[in-house]
Scaffold this active site. Sequence first.
Site, PDB file in Angstrom:
ATOM      1  N   ARG A 265      -4.165   4.479   1.430  1.00  0.00           N
ATOM      2  CA  ARG A 265      -4.021   4.786   0.010  1.00  0.00           C
ATOM      3  C   ARG A 265      -2.979   5.867  -0.251  1.00  0.00           C
ATOM      4  O   ARG A 265      -2.250   5.822  -1.236  1.00  0.00           O
ATOM      5  CB  ARG A 265      -5.390   5.210  -0.540  1.00  0.00           C
ATOM      6  CG  ARG A 265      -5.459   5.201  -2.013  1.00  0.00           C
ATOM      7  CD  ARG A 265      -6.866   5.399  -2.488  1.00  0.00           C
ATOM      8  NE  ARG A 265      -7.644   4.174  -2.469  1.00  0.00           N
ATOM      9  CZ  ARG A 265      -8.906   4.095  -2.839  1.00  0.00           C
ATOM     10  NH1 ARG A 265      -9.543   5.175  -3.248  1.00  0.00           N
ATOM     11  NH2 ARG A 265      -9.557   2.959  -2.814  1.00  0.00           N
TER      12      ARG A 265
ATOM     13  N   HIS B 272      -5.291   7.536  -6.517  1.00  0.00           N
ATOM     14  CA  HIS B 272      -5.387   6.073  -6.444  1.00  0.00           C
ATOM     15  C   HIS B 272      -4.074   5.525  -6.973  1.00  0.00           C
ATOM     16  O   HIS B 272      -3.609   5.926  -8.035  1.00  0.00           O
ATOM     17  CB  HIS B 272      -6.567   5.574  -7.281  1.00  0.00           C
ATOM     18  CG  HIS B 272      -6.969   4.175  -6.929  1.00  0.00           C
ATOM     19  ND1 HIS B 272      -6.165   3.093  -7.206  1.00  0.00           N
ATOM     20  CD2 HIS B 272      -8.062   3.692  -6.313  1.00  0.00           C
ATOM     21  CE1 HIS B 272      -6.768   1.996  -6.767  1.00  0.00           C
ATOM     22  NE2 HIS B 272      -7.922   2.333  -6.213  1.00  0.00           N
TER      23      HIS B 272
ATOM     24  N   GLU C  36     -10.427  -3.972   1.360  1.00  0.00           N
ATOM     25  CA  GLU C  36      -9.631  -2.937   0.691  1.00  0.00           C
ATOM     26  C   GLU C  36      -8.648  -2.344   1.686  1.00  0.00           C
ATOM     27  O   GLU C  36      -8.742  -2.590   2.899  1.00  0.00           O
ATOM     28  CB  GLU C  36     -10.539  -1.871   0.065  1.00  0.00           C
ATOM     29  CG  GLU C  36     -11.288  -2.422  -1.142  1.00  0.00           C
ATOM     30  CD  GLU C  36     -12.182  -1.410  -1.831  1.00  0.00           C
ATOM     31  OE1 GLU C  36     -12.280  -0.272  -1.364  1.00  0.00           O
ATOM     32  OE2 GLU C  36     -12.799  -1.791  -2.839  1.00  0.00           O
TER      33      GLU C  36
ATOM     34  N   HIS D 289      -8.145  10.689  -8.073  1.00  0.00           N
ATOM     35  CA  HIS D 289      -9.285   9.778  -7.990  1.00  0.00           C
ATOM     36  C   HIS D 289     -10.449  10.366  -7.209  1.00  0.00           C
ATOM     37  O   HIS D 289     -11.609  10.172  -7.583  1.00  0.00           O
ATOM     38  CB  HIS D 289      -8.799   8.487  -7.322  1.00  0.00           C
ATOM     39  CG  HIS D 289      -9.817   7.412  -7.190  1.00  0.00           C
ATOM     40  ND1 HIS D 289     -10.471   6.858  -8.276  1.00  0.00           N
ATOM     41  CD2 HIS D 289     -10.311   6.760  -6.096  1.00  0.00           C
ATOM     42  CE1 HIS D 289     -11.315   5.921  -7.848  1.00  0.00           C
ATOM     43  NE2 HIS D 289     -11.249   5.856  -6.530  1.00  0.00           N
TER      44      HIS D 289
ATOM     45  N   ARG E  91      -9.331   9.619   2.391  1.00  0.00           N
ATOM     46  CA  ARG E  91     -10.569   8.836   2.459  1.00  0.00           C
ATOM     47  C   ARG E  91     -10.266   7.338   2.592  1.00  0.00           C
ATOM     48  O   ARG E  91      -9.436   6.790   1.858  1.00  0.00           O
ATOM     49  CB  ARG E  91     -11.374   9.068   1.179  1.00  0.00           C
ATOM     50  CG  ARG E  91     -12.654   8.297   1.081  1.00  0.00           C
ATOM     51  CD  ARG E  91     -13.295   8.577  -0.260  1.00  0.00           C
ATOM     52  NE  ARG E  91     -12.443   8.111  -1.331  1.00  0.00           N
ATOM     53  CZ  ARG E  91     -12.683   7.051  -2.077  1.00  0.00           C
ATOM     54  NH1 ARG E  91     -13.777   6.344  -1.907  1.00  0.00           N
ATOM     55  NH2 ARG E  91     -11.849   6.700  -3.035  1.00  0.00           N
TER      56      ARG E  91
END
Length: 512
Positions: free
Chosen positions: A277, A232, A117, A336, A371
Amino acid sequence: MSDLRDLAGRPVIIGGGVAGLMTALELAPEPVVLLSAAPLGSGASSALAQGGLAASVGLDDSPARHVADTLAAGDGLCDEAVVKRIVEAAPEAIEKLERLGVVFDRTPGGRLHLGLEAAHGRRRIVHAAGAATGSELMRALMAAVRVTPSITIVEGFEARRLVVEDGAIAGVLAEGRTEHVTLATASVVLATGGVGELFQDTTNPLGCFGQGLALAARAGAELADLEFVQFHPTALDGAQRPMPLISEAVRGEGAVLIDEAGRRFLADLPGAELATRDAVARGVFRHLARGHRVFIDARQCIGQAFASRFPAIEAFCREAGIDPEIQPIPVRPAAHYHMGGVAVDAEGRSSVFGLWACGEVASTGLHGANRLASNSLTEAVVTASWAAKSVGGATAGSRKIPAETTMPARSDPTLARNIVSHAMGILRDGDGLRNAAAAFRPLAAGSSAAADPAVVGLMMVVSALHRKESRGAHCRTDFPLRDVVARRSKVTLGSILETAAELDATPLARSA
Ligand code: SIN
C-alpha cells in the site's frame, strides 16, 4: 451524575468500535463500563472498514504464508513473535465472530468467500456484504453488547483525562454534553481508534484525532512508532469527509489504476496496482503531483457485476454521479490507518499500571512500518481477547473517587490538522517536520482547545524527525535510504517535550 458514580470500581473500556465492543464481550460476565463519545455505532472507524479480516483459511493458504506477507509489508519493523501469534489466532477469531452473529460472505458451496488485497500472496480476506465488513461486524457486536447484562454502555461521554495516582490508574475524567464525571477505576482499556482527523484528506470519521494517544501520553505511557501513518491510495476524489474508500478488494478483482489519458502508470511497479500500500500510495501521489488525474478502472474486469459484488461502493459512487460499471472512478490518497500507538505487551498492557490498549490506538508490533491490508480488524478481535484476559486477571479493587481533575477545554483539531497535513504527508522532510514541531510546542504546552491534538501532532512529528531513513509508510525525501538495522521508536510525552525544547534552542541545527 450519581448513577455514573455508582459504577465505581468497574473496568472502563474507552471506545465503541470493534476493539472496544469485543473487549467488553470478552470480559463478560465481569461488570464493565463501555464509554463511547458518540452514540454506539457512529464515530467508530470500524463501521467504515471495507476490506475485512485477513485469515489464512483458504485451502491453498497457511499461517506461515500470512506471516511472511505481513513481515514483507511491514518492511523490517514487525515483531515476528506478535505477528505469528495474531496470524495463528485469526481463523479462530472468524469462528468466534460467527458465533456472535456476524454473517460473512460465502461461496455457493458454503465456504467462506475470500477476497484478495494488495501484498497478500493468497486470497485470504474474509468479508461481509461485499465491502461492508465493518458495518456488519458493528451490527452484530452492538446487538451482542446490548443484550449482555454485565456491560453498562455510557454514550455521549468523552474521556478527557486519565487520573493516575502513585503511578497507577485511578480513574477517568469524562465529559458529557452538559456535565462531567470522574469514574473511579483501577483498570482502563483504550480502544479509541486512530488519528485520521489530523489530516485534511482522510477516510476516518470525525473525532479520530488521537484522543487515546493524548490520554495515554499525559498519563505517562510509552508510545511506539508514531511516525508511521498509512495512506490509502484510492479514496474517492471529492469533497466528502470522511472520504469514501474504493476498497483494495476492487483492485484485487483486477481493477487497474489509470490516468486521464487511460495510461496504466503503475504497470512497471513490481506488483503493479497490488504492490504494498505504501508503494501504491506514493505512486498515485507522485502522478497527481505531476498534474495528472488518477482513476480506478473496473469496467473490464468487474463491469456489470460491480453493483452485486461491491454494493456499498457502487452506492456512494452513484451518489457522486459516477457509474463504476461504465466509468473510471476518480481517486486520490487519504490518511487511513495509524500503525503507531500506545506501546503494549503481549497482554495489551501499557507501561502504566492499570492501562491497557487494543485496536488501532495500540502498537502491538504487528504492522511494522506498513500494515498489510485487513490485518487490523483481525488484530482488534484477537488482541481484545488478550487484553480482556489480562484485565480480568488483574486485582480488581473498588477505588475511592479520585480527587477532581480540572476539565480541559473541549478539543478542536483544526490548527493541528493544518500543521500535520503539511508536514506528515506521504513525503516528508526535515525542514517541514522541524517547523511543525516548533508550531506545536507552545500549543501542546498550553491549555487551549488545540492542546490535546497538538500533543498528538508534536509526538508524531518529533518521531518522524528522529527517523532519518525511509521505511514503509515513512518516506523522507532528505533521507531516501533505509537503515541497515531496523529499530522501533519508543517515546513518552516527557521525552518528546525535552527534544522539542532542544530543537527550539538550536534553530540552526539543520542536521537534527
Ligand atoms: C480496503 O478495503 O481497501 C481497506 C482495507 C484495509 O484498510 O485493511
